[in-house]
Design a protein around this motif. Structure first.
Motif, PDB file in Angstrom:
ATOM      1  N   GLY A 127       0.811  -1.208   0.000  1.00  0.00           N
ATOM      2  CA  GLY A 127       0.000   0.000   0.000  1.00  0.00           C
ATOM      3  C   GLY A 127       0.841   1.252   0.000  1.00  0.00           C
ATOM      4  N   ALA A 128       1.947   1.238   0.741  1.00  0.00           N
ATOM      5  CA  ALA A 128       2.843   2.392   0.758  1.00  0.00           C
ATOM      6  C   ALA A 128       3.388   2.685  -0.634  1.00  0.00           C
ATOM      7  CB  ALA A 128       3.990   2.150   1.738  1.00  0.00           C
ATOM      8  N   VAL A 129       3.822   1.637  -1.328  1.00  0.00           N
ATOM      9  CA  VAL A 129       4.345   1.819  -2.684  1.00  0.00           C
ATOM     10  C   VAL A 129       3.249   2.325  -3.618  1.00  0.00           C
ATOM     11  CG1 VAL A 129       5.305   0.621  -4.692  1.00  0.00           C
ATOM     12  CG2 VAL A 129       6.181   0.116  -2.396  1.00  0.00           C
ATOM     13  N   LEU A 130       2.041   1.774  -3.506  1.00  0.00           N
ATOM     14  CA  LEU A 130       0.931   2.214  -4.349  1.00  0.00           C
ATOM     15  C   LEU A 130       0.657   3.695  -4.150  1.00  0.00           C
ATOM     16  CD1 LEU A 130      -1.499   1.808  -6.216  1.00  0.00           C
ATOM     17  CD2 LEU A 130      -2.807   1.048  -4.207  1.00  0.00           C
ATOM     18  N   PHE A 131       0.593   4.147  -2.919  1.00  0.00           N
ATOM     19  CA  PHE A 131       0.295   5.559  -2.665  1.00  0.00           C
ATOM     20  C   PHE A 131       1.472   6.469  -3.034  1.00  0.00           C
ATOM     21  CE2 PHE A 131      -3.362   3.926  -0.383  1.00  0.00           C
ATOM     22  CZ  PHE A 131      -4.327   4.895  -0.658  1.00  0.00           C
ATOM     23  N   LEU A 132       2.695   5.946  -2.965  1.00  0.00           N
ATOM     24  CA  LEU A 132       3.826   6.716  -3.486  1.00  0.00           C
ATOM     25  C   LEU A 132       3.694   6.909  -4.989  1.00  0.00           C
ATOM     26  CD1 LEU A 132       6.826   5.218  -1.458  1.00  0.00           C
ATOM     27  CD2 LEU A 132       6.106   7.618  -1.464  1.00  0.00           C
ATOM     28  N   VAL A 133       3.281   5.862  -5.679  1.00  0.00           N
ATOM     29  CA  VAL A 133       3.046   5.961  -7.129  1.00  0.00           C
ATOM     30  C   VAL A 133       2.000   7.033  -7.406  1.00  0.00           C
ATOM     31  CG1 VAL A 133       2.063   4.761  -9.125  1.00  0.00           C
ATOM     32  CG2 VAL A 133       3.760   3.607  -7.687  1.00  0.00           C
ATOM     33  N   VAL A 178      11.869  -2.419  -4.061  1.00  0.00           N
ATOM     34  CA  VAL A 178      12.624  -3.677  -3.967  1.00  0.00           C
ATOM     35  C   VAL A 178      13.171  -3.855  -2.551  1.00  0.00           C
ATOM     36  CG1 VAL A 178      14.687  -4.885  -4.765  1.00  0.00           C
ATOM     37  CG2 VAL A 178      13.188  -3.753  -6.419  1.00  0.00           C
ATOM     38  N   MET A 179      13.655  -2.774  -1.943  1.00  0.00           N
ATOM     39  CA  MET A 179      14.196  -2.858  -0.593  1.00  0.00           C
ATOM     40  C   MET A 179      13.119  -3.201   0.429  1.00  0.00           C
ATOM     41  SD  MET A 179      16.882   0.347  -0.636  1.00  0.00           S
ATOM     42  CE  MET A 179      17.523   0.004   0.999  1.00  0.00           C
ATOM     43  N   LEU A 180      11.926  -2.675   0.239  1.00  0.00           N
ATOM     44  CA  LEU A 180      10.824  -3.007   1.144  1.00  0.00           C
ATOM     45  C   LEU A 180      10.426  -4.468   0.996  1.00  0.00           C
ATOM     46  CD1 LEU A 180       8.574   0.186   0.779  1.00  0.00           C
ATOM     47  CD2 LEU A 180      10.159  -0.376   2.629  1.00  0.00           C
ATOM     48  N   ALA A 181      10.369  -4.938  -0.247  1.00  0.00           N
ATOM     49  CA  ALA A 181      10.032  -6.346  -0.475  1.00  0.00           C
ATOM     50  C   ALA A 181      11.093  -7.260   0.139  1.00  0.00           C
ATOM     51  CB  ALA A 181       9.902  -6.613  -1.973  1.00  0.00           C
ATOM     52  N   TRP A 182      12.338  -6.866   0.033  1.00  0.00           N
ATOM     53  CA  TRP A 182      13.428  -7.672   0.588  1.00  0.00           C
ATOM     54  C   TRP A 182      13.308  -7.776   2.109  1.00  0.00           C
ATOM     55  CZ3 TRP A 182      17.798  -6.645   3.724  1.00  0.00           C
ATOM     56  CH2 TRP A 182      18.757  -7.661   3.726  1.00  0.00           C
ATOM     57  N   GLN A 183      12.896  -6.694   2.768  1.00  0.00           N
ATOM     58  CA  GLN A 183      12.705  -6.735   4.219  1.00  0.00           C
ATOM     59  C   GLN A 183      11.704  -7.818   4.604  1.00  0.00           C
ATOM     60  OE1 GLN A 183      11.812  -2.902   6.068  1.00  0.00           O
ATOM     61  NE2 GLN A 183      12.934  -1.853   4.455  1.00  0.00           N
ATOM     62  N   THR A 216      17.763   4.216   4.932  1.00  0.00           N
ATOM     63  CA  THR A 216      18.309   4.220   3.573  1.00  0.00           C
ATOM     64  C   THR A 216      17.195   4.300   2.533  1.00  0.00           C
ATOM     65  OG1 THR A 216      20.189   2.895   4.341  1.00  0.00           O
ATOM     66  CG2 THR A 216      19.803   2.979   1.962  1.00  0.00           C
ATOM     67  N   VAL A 217      16.077   3.625   2.793  1.00  0.00           N
ATOM     68  CA  VAL A 217      14.927   3.721   1.890  1.00  0.00           C
ATOM     69  C   VAL A 217      14.490   5.179   1.753  1.00  0.00           C
ATOM     70  CG1 VAL A 217      12.496   3.116   1.580  1.00  0.00           C
ATOM     71  CG2 VAL A 217      14.115   1.377   2.359  1.00  0.00           C
ATOM     72  N   GLY A 218      14.384   5.859   2.881  1.00  0.00           N
ATOM     73  CA  GLY A 218      13.991   7.263   2.842  1.00  0.00           C
ATOM     74  C   GLY A 218      14.987   8.126   2.089  1.00  0.00           C
ATOM     75  N   LEU A 219      16.270   7.864   2.306  1.00  0.00           N
ATOM     76  CA  LEU A 219      17.323   8.625   1.628  1.00  0.00           C
ATOM     77  C   LEU A 219      17.263   8.410   0.117  1.00  0.00           C
ATOM     78  CD1 LEU A 219      19.923  10.291   1.537  1.00  0.00           C
ATOM     79  CD2 LEU A 219      21.196   8.185   2.051  1.00  0.00           C
ATOM     80  N   ILE A 220      17.046   7.184  -0.314  1.00  0.00           N
ATOM     81  CA  ILE A 220      16.991   6.892  -1.750  1.00  0.00           C
ATOM     82  C   ILE A 220      15.834   7.633  -2.406  1.00  0.00           C
ATOM     83  CG2 ILE A 220      16.455   5.042  -3.395  1.00  0.00           C
ATOM     84  CD1 ILE A 220      18.181   3.199  -1.642  1.00  0.00           C
ATOM     85  N   LEU A 221      14.676   7.635  -1.765  1.00  0.00           N
ATOM     86  CA  LEU A 221      13.539   8.364  -2.331  1.00  0.00           C
ATOM     87  C   LEU A 221      13.831   9.864  -2.410  1.00  0.00           C
ATOM     88  CD1 LEU A 221      10.562   6.518  -0.613  1.00  0.00           C
ATOM     89  CD2 LEU A 221      11.053   6.582  -3.068  1.00  0.00           C
ATOM     90  N   PHE A 222      14.445  10.400  -1.370  1.00  0.00           N
ATOM     91  CA  PHE A 222      14.793  11.817  -1.382  1.00  0.00           C
ATOM     92  C   PHE A 222      15.809  12.122  -2.479  1.00  0.00           C
ATOM     93  CE2 PHE A 222      17.715  15.141   0.494  1.00  0.00           C
ATOM     94  CZ  PHE A 222      16.909  16.225   0.162  1.00  0.00           C
ATOM     95  N   ALA A 223      16.832  11.281  -2.595  1.00  0.00           N
ATOM     96  CA  ALA A 223      17.854  11.497  -3.625  1.00  0.00           C
ATOM     97  C   ALA A 223      17.244  11.443  -5.018  1.00  0.00           C
ATOM     98  CB  ALA A 223      18.959  10.446  -3.485  1.00  0.00           C
TER      99      ALA A 223
END
Length: 329
Positions: free
Chosen positions: A257-263, A284-289, A310-317
């Protein structure tokens, strides 16, 4: 703002060392600050920066998504954007510290009953409640000064968040979903970044807020598995206790759901291509968790929880890269 996830586990230390059992003993706090200030730093969780980082990322996502939306139709005041990033950084550290101090004041008795938290400043007696109240007020004052730098709409919006923040420490006493209440509080920055840029809310920040709430529920559930047995003994409720030994279907739905709403937020905010690449990596990182999670291994739960920084940093970057690309092309 605070959470039971605002901690990082280290090797247990004896209370007379002045350290806490759930923080690294070699943190800068213990190398730089005089020992008399250690209890204050521990209350604010300065020795565990992952908490303010997780609070900060939705702010920066929102501010950068807003700047990208501005760049798509006209000029962007980059100086204002950069200043907002600085303000959000200071505000996240101050308000996370104030929230943690408030949480410790409310949870004083619970912390005394849990081995991992018994060595914290209040239950161990290294700081008095009155001093903790004063310290909380000083941190909140810093947060207020930061908030007053924004437009009127953002100021009102920021003040409104205090209702949720105040309710959070009590949620785990009455619901199996305190992580949802935490998400409502910790994700507020997803609204603030856009509001600071535009003086209003649109679909993009609201969708981003929902995404951040779901993300928070997911990572804090993973963290809560460290405390599941102790929580059961003291009567603290959590999604970890609610999901039991089969968290993967729940986490798949929550992170999905988080990924869907980010989309949806990226579509509504007209995010650039590089932001979409970052979103793919984050997904991918969330799925891996979910795939590698071992709920019986506290160290594994902590490591996966911390990975969300790191997930947050990647989205920001990715959002920053998309903004820069839009500005130079």
């Amino acid at each position: 703002m605070t959470s039971r996830s605002d901690t990082a586990t280290g090797s247990a230390a004896a209370p007379d060392t002045g350290r806490v059992a759930d923080a690294p003993s070699q943190n800068w706090v213990y190398r730089v600050l005089p020992r008399s200030l250690w209890p204050h730093a521990q209350l604010a969780r300065w020795d565990r920066p992952i908490g303010w980082q997780l609070l900060l990322w939705p702010c920066l996502w929102s501010a950068t998504l807003a700047a990208g939306a501005q760049a798509a139709v006209g000029p962007v005041a980059l100086g204002t954007y950069a200043w907002h990033l600085v303000l959000f950084l200071i505000g996240a550290i101050a308000m996370r510290g104030a929230g943690c101090t408030y949480n410790d004041l409310v949870d004083h008795r619970i912390d005394m009953a849990v081995a991992r938290t018994r060595s914290r400043p209040l239950p161990s007696g290294r700081i008095e409640r009155k001093a903790a109240f004063v310290f909380m007020a000083l941190q909140a004052l810093v947060g207020l000064v930061v908030l007053l730098q924004f437009n009127g709409f953002s100021i009102a919006l920021g003040i409104a968040s205090l209702v949720v923040v105040a309710a959070y420490p009590f949620a785990k006493r009455v619901t199996d979903w305190p992580q949802l209440v935490l998400g409502l509080a910790f994700s507020w920055g997803a609204l603030m970044g856009w509001a600071a840029a535009f003086g209003r809310l649109d679909a993009a920040p609201v969708l981003l807020y929902v995404a951040a709430i779901l993300w928070t529920i997911g990572y804090d559930t993973i963290y809560a598995y460290q405390d599941r047995e102790d929580d059961a003994l003291v009567g603290v409720r959590s999604t970890a206790r609610r999901f039991g030994d089969r968290p993967r279907p729940w986490l798949a739905a929550i992170y999905g759901g988080a990924v869907l709403f980010l989309v949806l937020a990226f579509l509504a905010g007209n995010a650039g291509l590089l932001a979409w690449v970052a979103l793919l990596v984050a997904a991918v990182m969330l799925a891996w968790q979910i795939l590698v999670l071992d709920i019986r291994d506290p160290a594994d739960c902590l490591a996966l929880f911390r990975l969300n920084g790191t997930v947050g940093l990647i989205l920001f970057a990715g959002l920053v890269a998309a903004l820069v690309w839009r500005l130079i092309v």
